[in-house]
Write a protein that holds these residues in place. Structure first.
Motif, PDB file in Angstrom:
ATOM      1  N   ALA A 131      16.109  -1.051  10.473  1.00  0.00           N
ATOM      2  CA  ALA A 131      17.271  -0.024  10.959  1.00  0.00           C
ATOM      3  C   ALA A 131      16.804   1.363  10.446  1.00  0.00           C
ATOM      4  N   LEU A 132      16.351   1.464   8.876  1.00  0.00           N
ATOM      5  CA  LEU A 132      16.187   2.576   8.264  1.00  0.00           C
ATOM      6  C   LEU A 132      14.880   3.411   8.961  1.00  0.00           C
ATOM      7  N   LEU A 133      14.096   2.552   9.256  1.00  0.00           N
ATOM      8  CA  LEU A 133      12.609   3.101   9.804  1.00  0.00           C
ATOM      9  C   LEU A 133      12.944   3.491  11.116  1.00  0.00           C
ATOM     10  N   THR A 134      13.718   2.762  11.982  1.00  0.00           N
ATOM     11  CA  THR A 134      13.957   3.096  13.204  1.00  0.00           C
ATOM     12  C   THR A 134      14.556   4.569  13.396  1.00  0.00           C
ATOM     13  N   TYR A 135      15.625   4.587  12.515  1.00  0.00           N
ATOM     14  CA  TYR A 135      16.560   5.747  12.391  1.00  0.00           C
ATOM     15  C   TYR A 135      15.505   7.028  11.990  1.00  0.00           C
ATOM     16  N   MET A 136      14.700   6.705  10.959  1.00  0.00           N
ATOM     17  CA  MET A 136      13.742   7.923  10.506  1.00  0.00           C
ATOM     18  C   MET A 136      12.880   8.316  11.551  1.00  0.00           C
TER      19      MET A 136
ATOM     20  N   ILE B 278       9.140  10.291   2.659  1.00  0.00           N
ATOM     21  CA  ILE B 278       8.554   9.546   1.649  1.00  0.00           C
ATOM     22  C   ILE B 278       9.553   8.552   0.994  1.00  0.00           C
ATOM     23  N   ALA B 279      10.434   9.185   0.568  1.00  0.00           N
ATOM     24  CA  ALA B 279      11.619   8.353  -0.177  1.00  0.00           C
ATOM     25  C   ALA B 279      12.050   7.226   0.808  1.00  0.00           C
ATOM     26  N   GLY B 280      12.188   7.605   2.029  1.00  0.00           N
ATOM     27  CA  GLY B 280      12.964   6.351   2.940  1.00  0.00           C
ATOM     28  C   GLY B 280      11.817   5.366   3.250  1.00  0.00           C
ATOM     29  N   VAL B 281      10.645   5.677   3.462  1.00  0.00           N
ATOM     30  CA  VAL B 281       9.726   4.689   3.817  1.00  0.00           C
ATOM     31  C   VAL B 281       9.258   4.102   2.455  1.00  0.00           C
ATOM     32  N   THR B 282       9.215   4.509   1.356  1.00  0.00           N
ATOM     33  CA  THR B 282       8.947   3.721   0.101  1.00  0.00           C
ATOM     34  C   THR B 282      10.094   2.528   0.030  1.00  0.00           C
ATOM     35  N   THR B 283      11.271   2.979   0.055  1.00  0.00           N
ATOM     36  CA  THR B 283      12.441   2.282  -0.012  1.00  0.00           C
ATOM     37  C   THR B 283      12.330   0.899   0.908  1.00  0.00           C
ATOM     38  N   CYS B 284      12.079   1.291   2.220  1.00  0.00           N
ATOM     39  CA  CYS B 284      11.733   0.203   3.072  1.00  0.00           C
ATOM     40  C   CYS B 284      10.746  -0.759   2.732  1.00  0.00           C
TER      41      CYS B 284
ATOM     42  N   LEU C 146       0.947  -1.196  -0.056  1.00  0.00           N
ATOM     43  CA  LEU C 146       0.162  -0.060  -0.111  1.00  0.00           C
ATOM     44  C   LEU C 146       0.928   1.220  -0.067  1.00  0.00           C
ATOM     45  N   ILE C 147       1.837   1.070   0.878  1.00  0.00           N
ATOM     46  CA  ILE C 147       2.996   2.282   0.868  1.00  0.00           C
ATOM     47  C   ILE C 147       3.232   2.619  -0.603  1.00  0.00           C
ATOM     48  N   VAL C 148       3.937   1.638  -1.443  1.00  0.00           N
ATOM     49  CA  VAL C 148       4.423   1.699  -2.686  1.00  0.00           C
ATOM     50  C   VAL C 148       3.443   2.217  -3.513  1.00  0.00           C
ATOM     51  N   LEU C 149       2.200   1.465  -3.617  1.00  0.00           N
ATOM     52  CA  LEU C 149       1.127   1.916  -4.472  1.00  0.00           C
ATOM     53  C   LEU C 149       0.394   3.421  -4.321  1.00  0.00           C
ATOM     54  N   TYR C 150       0.485   3.781  -2.868  1.00  0.00           N
ATOM     55  CA  TYR C 150      -0.106   4.999  -2.793  1.00  0.00           C
ATOM     56  C   TYR C 150       0.927   6.184  -3.042  1.00  0.00           C
ATOM     57  N   VAL C 151       2.220   5.984  -2.771  1.00  0.00           N
ATOM     58  CA  VAL C 151       3.099   7.100  -3.186  1.00  0.00           C
ATOM     59  C   VAL C 151       3.366   7.039  -4.888  1.00  0.00           C
ATOM     60  N   LEU C 152       3.131   5.948  -5.354  1.00  0.00           N
ATOM     61  CA  LEU C 152       3.112   5.982  -6.864  1.00  0.00           C
ATOM     62  C   LEU C 152       1.939   6.485  -7.511  1.00  0.00           C
ATOM     63  N   SER C 153       0.796   6.479  -6.861  1.00  0.00           N
ATOM     64  CA  SER C 153      -0.475   6.872  -7.376  1.00  0.00           C
ATOM     65  C   SER C 153      -0.431   8.390  -7.130  1.00  0.00           C
ATOM     66  N   CYS C 154       0.239   8.996  -6.077  1.00  0.00           N
ATOM     67  CA  CYS C 154       0.023  10.289  -5.790  1.00  0.00           C
ATOM     68  C   CYS C 154       1.123  10.878  -6.871  1.00  0.00           C
ATOM     69  N   LYS C 155       2.293  10.189  -7.249  1.00  0.00           N
ATOM     70  CA  LYS C 155       3.362  10.696  -8.300  1.00  0.00           C
ATOM     71  C   LYS C 155       2.337  10.757  -9.579  1.00  0.00           C
ATOM     72  N   LEU C 156       1.673   9.522  -9.975  1.00  0.00           N
ATOM     73  CA  LEU C 156       0.898   9.660 -10.988  1.00  0.00           C
ATOM     74  C   LEU C 156      -0.091  10.692 -11.201  1.00  0.00           C
ATOM     75  N   ARG C 157      -0.740  10.984 -10.049  1.00  0.00           N
ATOM     76  CA  ARG C 157      -2.035  11.736  -9.989  1.00  0.00           C
ATOM     77  C   ARG C 157      -1.351  13.346  -9.924  1.00  0.00           C
ATOM     78  N   LYS C 158      -0.122  13.421  -9.672  1.00  0.00           N
ATOM     79  CA  LYS C 158       0.427  14.735  -9.332  1.00  0.00           C
ATOM     80  C   LYS C 158      -0.211  15.621  -8.092  1.00  0.00           C
ATOM     81  N   VAL C 159      -0.474  14.525  -7.250  1.00  0.00           N
ATOM     82  CA  VAL C 159      -0.973  15.273  -5.871  1.00  0.00           C
ATOM     83  C   VAL C 159       0.089  14.974  -4.834  1.00  0.00           C
TER      84      VAL C 159
END
Lengths: 285, 409
Positions: B297-302, B313-319, B215-228
């Motif tokens: 580790a990355l999520l903990t750091y963030m 957004i970039a960090g969470v999507t990568t995770c 859901l994280i990946v698809l939501y972020v992707l959809s926002c990029k596609l919808r330009k919101v």
């Protein structure tokens, strides 16, 4: 090995057809009742459906038998006639990957604690036979000093608590009253869960037919009073078959004579196999 | 011509029949898909049942995702069956001692539940579209509303009760469906690698993280596609959920492996030889180190640093991508790995990936990607985004109402 009186296997098919037909007559329920899958619930003991007090056919009453199989590993010479006989009798694909029965070779070389194990499907043995349709053990330990060696024939154990039957989602595979585990090829969906569940590797998948298959002690033969093909082909009497209800049957005598030496494979699983071995060591599983 | 069976090379001693590996990569895709469904539904429930407002931007989308993936769950099974035309045999005549016998009922129930929930959720939209849109699309919407055109407050309250009830029922249904998949493997005593009481729980937790990650990946992707703009509190909330469940999953998987090693039952030598040999990259490096420890580790750091904005957004999507990969590797290592360890406990097989085959790579990838295409299509027909949902009747939703109630209290 083909039945000499029925080279085309027509009688076998007819027998299986009648087996299915008897189930319909017996249960008189759904159309699926025409499959073998429902026969285990049929009122076989009290109300024989086909006359003459017999079930599932009029010539054979499965409540009267308790089949069992014996293997004397001390007698097996690894000639693999049993494997070839089985392949022909039961229409098993002639390759090195599908077997109802197979033979394992255990060789302890001097100075080694663990045995070297192979079977007829080993590439070295296939190379020695020259074909995937013919089987023999290559003389691969010719130059080595062998401490101890023996052969172990393997086949379906027709367990009393069969895990393959437990996991079958449709009931296409089931335990008969005469202690054989059968597969209804017309009802099997081919999910292969039973292949996974068998700890002995006895089941295999027939990709052409889309169903699971395995050894069923030549049910088409034993229900006519014949011996399984592998037993008949064995030149040394390493395979023993018979009815445990009959005191004079070969298996009963074998069990009596080897009362305290008989073993089953993987007893810890609780599957309660009905193939009884003599002459195994602890490395065999 | 493509051969009917593909055999696996091996070392040591394996039973002759084991040289044909029964369950192919399609059976890896199957638990992967059900896992994504369970996870997506979890997120949807966080909003619809538990009223967590921050998940509102993905609440409806999560439900559509669950439905799109659930529709394709039977596909890998049907493609795998030797007789797909007999697929309903376990439904007509279930053999109840088999775990698989439950599948038809569980999956059927769950699909119906999802369709009903989606229908209730989109009924006002369908009614509105039926009135506004001309032509065939309008007529289709009219038919899809099933003659239930009442949008009064009373009717909407009634709908909401249904949505809430369905969402509540869906939680055990979705998780039961996936826990059951774990049972299919864990209940078999023939394979030491599978035979574990923890298997259903491990499957369940890994399912949740995979669905949340998707859901994280698809939501972020959809926002990029919808330009919101991406809704940051929503993404941060999903990151918290991901972190919590990923930690549980890692601990459970570690415990499961420790159990196998510590008990050291028959066959442990070959298992250790396998995991420290061929499995070292897929299991320790890819599944654990890269897919589980790194995102944690990355999520903990963030979270610790309070990262926000684009970096978050970039960090969470990568995770999320790493977690999706990790869960895929987990499914692979369980399904294929379990079959590569011979039942003899004296040999190791090597599964052969076939590209073009009924159960080959192309088929598996197609089945895994097909739900995304369906989801895209569904979002076109039934817009799930809050800002485009102008059809929303001006009245708090179940979750909103509960939040308002809490605030008032």
């Amino acid at each position: 090995m083909t039945n000499p009186s029925d080279p085309s296997g027509k009688a076998r098919r007819e027998f299986l057809r009648r087996l299915g037909g008897a189930a319909v007559a017996c249960t008189g329920t759904l159309t699926v009742a025409g499959t073998l899958g429902v026969m285990k619930d049929a009122p076989a003991k009290e109300a024989p459906p086909s006359g003459a007090g017999s079930f599932p056919t009029k010539d054979y009453d499965w409540t009267k038998h308790r089949w069992a199989f014996g293997v004397d590993a001390t007698k097996c010479i690894g000639c693999l006639r049993c494997v070839e006989a089985c392949k022909k009798e039961n229409d098993v694909p002639p390759d090195a990957h599908h077997f109802n029965t197979w033979v394992e070779r255990y060789v302890y070389l001097e100075g080694e604690d663990k045995p070297r194990i192979d079977s007829q499907h080993d590439p070295v043995n296939i190379e020695a036979s020259g074909s995937e349709r013919e089987y023999r053990f290559a003389n691969r330990y010719a130059g080595a000093k062998v401490d101890k060696a023996f052969f172990v024939p393997k086949l379906c154990n027709q367990c009393s608590n069969p895990p393959c039957v437990q996991v079958c989602p449709t009931g296409a595979t089931y335990k008969t009253k005469d202690r054989v585990v059968l597969i209804d090829q017309k009802y099997c969906i081919g999910c292969q869960y039973c292949v996974q569940a068998c700890p002995y590797g006895a089941r295999w998948f027939n990709a052409k037919k889309g169903v699971s298959q395995k050894c069923y002690w030549c049910y088409h033969r034993i229900t006519k009073g014949l011996q399984p093909a592998c037993v008949e082909a064995c030149p040394v009497g390493a395979r023993i078959f018979g009815d445990r209800n009959d005191r004079q049957s070969p298996i009963k005598i074998f069990m009596r004579n080897n009362k305290y030496r008989v073993q089953v494979l993987r007893p810890e699983t609780g599957n309660e196999p009905n193939v009884f071995y003599v002459g195994l060591d602890s490395e065999v599983a | 011509m493509e051969p009917l069976v593909h055999t696996a090379p091996y070392i040591g001693y394996v039973y002759p029949n084991e040289t044909v590996i029964p369950w192919t990569m399609l059976i890896v895709v199957y638990p992967y898909l059900t896992g994504l469904v369970a996870g997506a539904f979890t997120v949807s429930s966080l909003y619809h049942v538990f009223g967590l407002e921050r998940f509102k931007p993905v609440g409806r989308f999560a439900l559509l995702t669950a439905l799109a993936f659930m529709i394709f769950v039977p596909a890998p099974l049907l493609l795998h069956l030797g007789h797909p035309e007999r697929a309903f045999n376990p439904v007509w005549t279930p053999h109840w001692t088999s775990a698989i016998a439950v599948f038809g009922y569980a999956a059927g129930f769950y699909v119906i539940l999802l369709i009903l929930e989606v229908w209730f959720m989109y009924r006002p939209y369908l009614v509105q579209q039926a009135q506004q849109r001309p032509g065939i699309l309008g007529r289709l919407c009219h038919v899809a509303a099933l003659g239930s055109n009442d949008l009064s407050e009373k009717a909407m309250r009634y709908d909401e009760k249904w949505i809430f009830a369905l969402a509540v029922t869906g939680i055990p249904a979705a998780h039961g469906l996936h826990g059951y998949v774990g049972f299919v493997f864990g209940s078999l005593k023939s394979r030491e690698w599978w035979s574990s009481d923890l298997m259903p729980v491990v499957f369940l937790f890994s399912a949740i993280i995979s669905g949340v990650a998707l859901l994280i990946v698809l939501y972020v992707l959809s926002c990029k596609l919808r330009k919101v703009p991406v809704d940051l509190p929503c993404v941060k909330g999903l990151a918290y959920v991901l972190w919590g469940f990923a930690m549980f999953t890692l601990v459970l998987e570690g415990l499961e492996f420790a159990n196998i090693v510590y008990k050291g039952r028959e066959g442990i030598e070959i298992i250790l030889e396998y995991v420290t040999g061929r499995l070292i990259i897929p299991f320790f490096v890819l599944q654990f180190a890269l897919g589980a420890v790194t995102p944690l580790a990355l999520l903990t750091y963030m979270i610790w640093k309070g990262t926000t904005g684009k970096a978050l957004i970039a960090g969470v999507t990568t995770c999320a991508l790493l977690v999706l990969f990790s869960v895929w590797m987990m499914r692979w290592n369980v399904v294929i790995g379990g079959q590569e360890i011979a039942k003899t406990a004296k040999g190791i097989l090597e599964y052969q990936i076939v590209v073009l085959h009924r159960e080959g790579l192309v088929t598996a990838v197609s089945v895994a990607v097909a739900p995304l295409a369906l989801l895209w299509f569904m979002t076109r027909l039934l817009p799930p985004w809050v800002e485009t949902a102008t059809w929303q009747v001006a009245k708090p939703r179940t979750g909103d109402r509960r939040a308002v109630d809490r605030r008032n209290a």
